[in-house]
Design a protein around this motif. Structure first.
Motif, PDB file in Angstrom:
ATOM      1  N   THR A  71       4.676 -34.796  19.781  1.00  0.00           N
ATOM      2  CA  THR A  71       6.128 -34.958  19.691  1.00  0.00           C
ATOM      3  C   THR A  71       6.724 -33.886  18.803  1.00  0.00           C
ATOM      4  N   LYS A  72       6.066 -33.668  17.682  1.00  0.00           N
ATOM      5  CA  LYS A  72       6.571 -32.674  16.745  1.00  0.00           C
ATOM      6  C   LYS A  72       6.603 -31.297  17.395  1.00  0.00           C
ATOM      7  N   GLN A  73       5.571 -31.006  18.172  1.00  0.00           N
ATOM      8  CA  GLN A  73       5.545 -29.709  18.836  1.00  0.00           C
ATOM      9  C   GLN A  73       6.660 -29.582  19.858  1.00  0.00           C
ATOM     10  N   ASP A 112      25.417 -23.386  13.369  1.00  0.00           N
ATOM     11  CA  ASP A 112      26.369 -24.495  13.306  1.00  0.00           C
ATOM     12  C   ASP A 112      26.738 -25.040  14.665  1.00  0.00           C
ATOM     13  N   GLU A 113      26.345 -24.370  15.688  1.00  0.00           N
ATOM     14  CA  GLU A 113      26.640 -24.903  17.008  1.00  0.00           C
ATOM     15  C   GLU A 113      25.438 -25.638  17.578  1.00  0.00           C
ATOM     16  N   VAL A 114      24.357 -25.565  16.857  1.00  0.00           N
ATOM     17  CA  VAL A 114      23.190 -26.352  17.265  1.00  0.00           C
ATOM     18  C   VAL A 114      23.349 -27.748  16.677  1.00  0.00           C
ATOM     19  N   THR A 115      23.073 -28.764  17.484  1.00  0.00           N
ATOM     20  CA  THR A 115      23.160 -30.131  16.975  1.00  0.00           C
ATOM     21  C   THR A 115      21.789 -30.783  17.033  1.00  0.00           C
ATOM     22  N   VAL A 116      21.590 -31.664  16.093  1.00  0.00           N
ATOM     23  CA  VAL A 116      20.338 -32.399  16.065  1.00  0.00           C
ATOM     24  C   VAL A 116      20.136 -33.132  17.389  1.00  0.00           C
ATOM     25  N   GLY A 117      21.230 -33.694  17.875  1.00  0.00           N
ATOM     26  CA  GLY A 117      21.154 -34.393  19.147  1.00  0.00           C
ATOM     27  C   GLY A 117      20.727 -33.471  20.268  1.00  0.00           C
ATOM     28  N   ALA A 147      16.811 -31.906  24.211  1.00  0.00           N
ATOM     29  CA  ALA A 147      15.993 -30.881  24.843  1.00  0.00           C
ATOM     30  C   ALA A 147      14.509 -31.250  24.779  1.00  0.00           C
ATOM     31  N   ALA A 148      14.154 -31.974  23.734  1.00  0.00           N
ATOM     32  CA  ALA A 148      12.754 -32.363  23.587  1.00  0.00           C
ATOM     33  C   ALA A 148      12.464 -33.682  24.290  1.00  0.00           C
ATOM     34  N   GLY A 149      13.534 -34.340  24.694  1.00  0.00           N
ATOM     35  CA  GLY A 149      13.352 -35.602  25.392  1.00  0.00           C
ATOM     36  C   GLY A 149      12.936 -36.755  24.490  1.00  0.00           C
ATOM     37  N   VAL A 150      13.364 -36.687  23.242  1.00  0.00           N
ATOM     38  CA  VAL A 150      13.029 -37.785  22.323  1.00  0.00           C
ATOM     39  C   VAL A 150      14.282 -38.238  21.577  1.00  0.00           C
ATOM     40  N   ALA A 151      14.120 -39.273  20.800  1.00  0.00           N
ATOM     41  CA  ALA A 151      15.262 -39.788  20.055  1.00  0.00           C
ATOM     42  C   ALA A 151      15.659 -38.810  18.956  1.00  0.00           C
ATOM     43  N   HIS A 152      16.950 -38.743  18.692  1.00  0.00           N
ATOM     44  CA  HIS A 152      17.400 -37.745  17.730  1.00  0.00           C
ATOM     45  C   HIS A 152      16.994 -38.088  16.304  1.00  0.00           C
ATOM     46  N   GLY A 153      16.692 -39.332  16.085  1.00  0.00           N
ATOM     47  CA  GLY A 153      16.260 -39.705  14.746  1.00  0.00           C
ATOM     48  C   GLY A 153      14.973 -38.995  14.349  1.00  0.00           C
ATOM     49  N   LEU A 154      14.223 -38.574  15.347  1.00  0.00           N
ATOM     50  CA  LEU A 154      12.932 -37.942  15.061  1.00  0.00           C
ATOM     51  C   LEU A 154      13.057 -36.576  14.398  1.00  0.00           C
ATOM     52  N   VAL A 155      14.158 -35.961  14.562  1.00  0.00           N
ATOM     53  CA  VAL A 155      14.318 -34.655  13.933  1.00  0.00           C
ATOM     54  C   VAL A 155      14.250 -34.824  12.425  1.00  0.00           C
ATOM     55  N   SER A 156      14.969 -35.808  11.934  1.00  0.00           N
ATOM     56  CA  SER A 156      14.903 -36.063  10.503  1.00  0.00           C
ATOM     57  C   SER A 156      13.506 -36.540  10.130  1.00  0.00           C
ATOM     58  N   HIS A 157      12.951 -37.337  11.019  1.00  0.00           N
ATOM     59  CA  HIS A 157      11.626 -37.889  10.771  1.00  0.00           C
ATOM     60  C   HIS A 157      10.597 -36.786  10.554  1.00  0.00           C
ATOM     61  N   HIS A 158      10.583 -35.828  11.447  1.00  0.00           N
ATOM     62  CA  HIS A 158       9.541 -34.808  11.405  1.00  0.00           C
ATOM     63  C   HIS A 158       9.892 -33.589  10.562  1.00  0.00           C
ATOM     64  N   PHE A 159      11.148 -33.290  10.449  1.00  0.00           N
ATOM     65  CA  PHE A 159      11.513 -32.056   9.747  1.00  0.00           C
ATOM     66  C   PHE A 159      12.481 -32.263   8.595  1.00  0.00           C
ATOM     67  N   GLN A 160      12.700 -33.487   8.237  1.00  0.00           N
ATOM     68  CA  GLN A 160      13.645 -33.775   7.156  1.00  0.00           C
ATOM     69  C   GLN A 160      15.000 -33.123   7.387  1.00  0.00           C
ATOM     70  N   GLY A 161      15.537 -33.384   8.526  1.00  0.00           N
ATOM     71  CA  GLY A 161      16.890 -32.897   8.759  1.00  0.00           C
ATOM     72  C   GLY A 161      16.983 -31.581   9.511  1.00  0.00           C
ATOM     73  N   ALA A 202      14.407 -28.338  10.398  1.00  0.00           N
ATOM     74  CA  ALA A 202      14.031 -27.939  11.756  1.00  0.00           C
ATOM     75  C   ALA A 202      14.265 -26.443  11.947  1.00  0.00           C
ATOM     76  N   TYR A 203      15.337 -25.967  11.350  1.00  0.00           N
ATOM     77  CA  TYR A 203      15.643 -24.545  11.466  1.00  0.00           C
ATOM     78  C   TYR A 203      14.549 -23.705  10.808  1.00  0.00           C
ATOM     79  N   VAL A 204      14.233 -24.077   9.591  1.00  0.00           N
ATOM     80  CA  VAL A 204      13.194 -23.338   8.878  1.00  0.00           C
ATOM     81  C   VAL A 204      11.885 -23.357   9.659  1.00  0.00           C
ATOM     82  N   ALA A 205      11.563 -24.508  10.185  1.00  0.00           N
ATOM     83  CA  ALA A 205      10.324 -24.622  10.962  1.00  0.00           C
ATOM     84  C   ALA A 205      10.370 -23.724  12.191  1.00  0.00           C
ATOM     85  N   ALA A 206      11.540 -23.659  12.800  1.00  0.00           N
ATOM     86  CA  ALA A 206      11.677 -22.826  13.990  1.00  0.00           C
ATOM     87  C   ALA A 206      11.488 -21.351  13.625  1.00  0.00           C
ATOM     88  N   VAL A 207      12.146 -20.957  12.564  1.00  0.00           N
ATOM     89  CA  VAL A 207      12.020 -19.574  12.107  1.00  0.00           C
ATOM     90  C   VAL A 207      10.554 -19.251  11.821  1.00  0.00           C
TER      91      VAL A 207
END
Lengths: 217, 217, 217, 217
Positions: B17-19, B35-40, B45-59, B63-68
């Motif tokens: 899921t995290k991947q 700023d135009e990217v939304t957690v939702g 795009a990942a096909g999961v609940a948006h709450g998981l973004v905070s879950h896996h990347f702390q907000g 997620a941005y830092v992880a992406a970079v």
DNA sequence: GATGAATGAGGGTTCATTCAT
DNA sequence: TATGAATGAACCCTCATTCAT
């Protein structure tokens, strides 16, 4: 007559308000990225009602564009006034020196509005003009793709160098001991970067001959 | 045992899921400014609940830092694998070539995540490393301010040139006729820019001697 | 004298401005629902400063009421001028015909100001008057609740029918093939509706006798 | 199983919230015109955060449409349940009686959501259906323009009459002494209006023959 | 009388984050 | 771990109205 005076007086007052707002906008956009600037913040900084931002600039984006414009106009004025008509190399040096003086005098604005938003749309035209000045002085062909991209790369390098230079005396995560290079040294560094850019143009387009331009530096 | 297996299975699923989320984050941040990217949007795009973004990347920021990070790791891998151990100049050429190949293969990501956010904090460390590689190869003194800023300026120029190169084949306001320069030409242009940067370091710090480095190019 | 003249001239100019504003208000309220009309829009349409709307009409609502009034006065004038004094039925027909002619000549105004806001407070008095005319002609008791509500219902039906008639030749979602009925046919339809309303009054109040009225149609 | 139950429980709770919101929306839109209803007000009335209005109904307009829908569904259910299959006239009477009972039971909603917004887009389809029911019962040709507009006019009249009837017992500017007509009398009045509408259809389209329909009343 | 700058209340929407299940 | 309902802060914008000139 009295009517004219009155109207003029009112218009002058309005213009003054607009200028206050503009100054506030420049200040705000100089301190924060676009999305962290708020219309209310600008108005507060200007000491007027927030509705006036829309009134005078048609919304936040308008205020931003106006701020960018104002800054660039200022910079352009600082760079191009009283130009010596001497050798091209000296003219460039003078322009670079003035550029450095300007950004040194307005570090926040420079770092956030000028140097950081290099690819911002509102800046595109402004940059292009700056570049065209150099292109002209060096008698380089206008419209040549290699020249265009190479000089844009030079602009990137120069702006980055200037930004780093400004950051030299600032609080950054790692306490940089970046020596506060002299304006003279920076100017020469700019010229070296420009020379490199010209040679890169040559690499991109072998049909070019950048030697005359290099000789002018 | 069954418990262990279950846990492991759960962990594996979680990792998956995290991947998915990470990939989606890279895609989103590649297509839109922060700023135009939304957690939702990422979650969708990942096909999961948006709450998981905070879950896996702390907000979102996480997620941005992880992406970079992911992108840079990818790029670093592409650039440094199977390096020829030949002459420094060839090694540099190879690295530049690979860099260009990478950005050409991921234009959106390159334009928005790599080349545009050059001064983004999340990128600072990554860039520094890239620069240190070059510094090392050229046997330049580490920690010298002039070298540091000059090579940073080179990075700005190179990235800007690459960005312009990518935009060459894209829809931009003015129908650019930017010739789609060859990777070879671009590589040589990079070297020319690098040489210019070295000379600018010399200008900044006369006590340096960049001639050996220049000779390596 | 010169003072008087000046004042008169000023007053005349003021009146002219007010009329321009009124016309603009009618036009605006004819094209948009109340809440989508803006004071600025009215002023712009009139070519004057928006402050004048408050000046002349005490605010938006005042301008609306004035617009409604103006339209109704126009309509009333159109309906009641040069009335034949013949039989009641013919008088009614003539009045209906004129009503239809008026709304056909001012479809926007009719659709938005007259026919749509049937229950708008500003219209209440106007409608009441129109109804009282018919009540009088038919020699029906004034103040009888059944008659009042039945004739109001007739007004609703007639206005609805007229609105539908106007929409017949207009762009509506479903490509209406509503035949553009003739004014004559519409007039007779109005009479049929009126007869139905009279009979409904009878149903509501058995103590009434609407037969004489029906005979007049 | 437990998962299902849990999910169901959560979904049920969410549905309940949505229903609270829907009820609040109906109440609000029943008491105020659209533009005076605020999202915050709806949420407050429902005792939830205002963000939920967008969450569940995609904004204010969505909440409005949902409210209209809910009301119409209720009304439709009230009108069409347990229909006697007797003579058409009796069926119509029953339907009218039920309509009157419904609006009498929900006067605010009726006055503001049902009877006042007759030309509101969200209501168009609903009204059309109601009309088609009557058209069907009376065995009138579907798609005939005269019939369509005449029955629409009847609907206007009936709704207007019902509204006036409801206002009978209410505080209105002039302390109306509108007799509170009985449901029976109102029903018969509706039939009289319907008959008038049929005759008006005949007037609009002479090729029609409404006598069979009239005979059914 | 006319202007339009200035005010500021008010609204709807978006969205990151929390948390019960 | 995953879900998505719920929260509520924050923002930008519109606009009627006021008022000094």
């Amino acid at each position: 007559m009295s009517t004219d005076n009155r109207l003029t007086a009112r218009q002058a007052a309005a213009e003054q308000t607009k200028q206050k707002l503009l100054a506030a906008a420049v200040a705000e956009f100089s301190q924060r990225p676009y999305d962290e600037v708020t219309v209310g913040g600008i108005a507060r900084a200007a000491g007027v009602a927030h509705g006036l931002v829309s009134h005078h600039f048609q919304g936040k984006q308008g205020a931003y564009v106006a701020a960018v414009d104002a800054v660039y106009r200022q910079m352009e004025a600082a760079e191009s006034s009283e130009l010596v008509v001497d050798a091209v190399g000296d003219r460039l040096r003078q322009r670079f020196r003035r550029f450095l003086a300007f950004v040194a005098a307005n570090p926040d604005t420079a770092l956030n509005l000028i140097l950081a938003s290099g690819r911002d749309e509102a800046f595109a035209a402004r940059r292009e003009y700056s570049i065209s000045v150099v292109t002209g002085w060096l008698d380089l062909p206008t419209g040549n793709a290699a020249v265009t991209v190479a000089l844009a790369a030079f602009a990137d390098a120069a702006e980055g160098l200037a930004a780093e230079w400004l950051r030299g005396g600032r609080a950054t995560s790692p306490p940089t001991d970046t020596a506060p290079f002299s304006v003279e040294a920076m100017t020469e560094a700019f010229l070296a970067l420009l020379a490199g850019a010209l040679r890169s143009a040559q690499a991109l387009d072998p049909s070019l001959d950048v030697r005359p331009a290099l000789a002018l530096l």
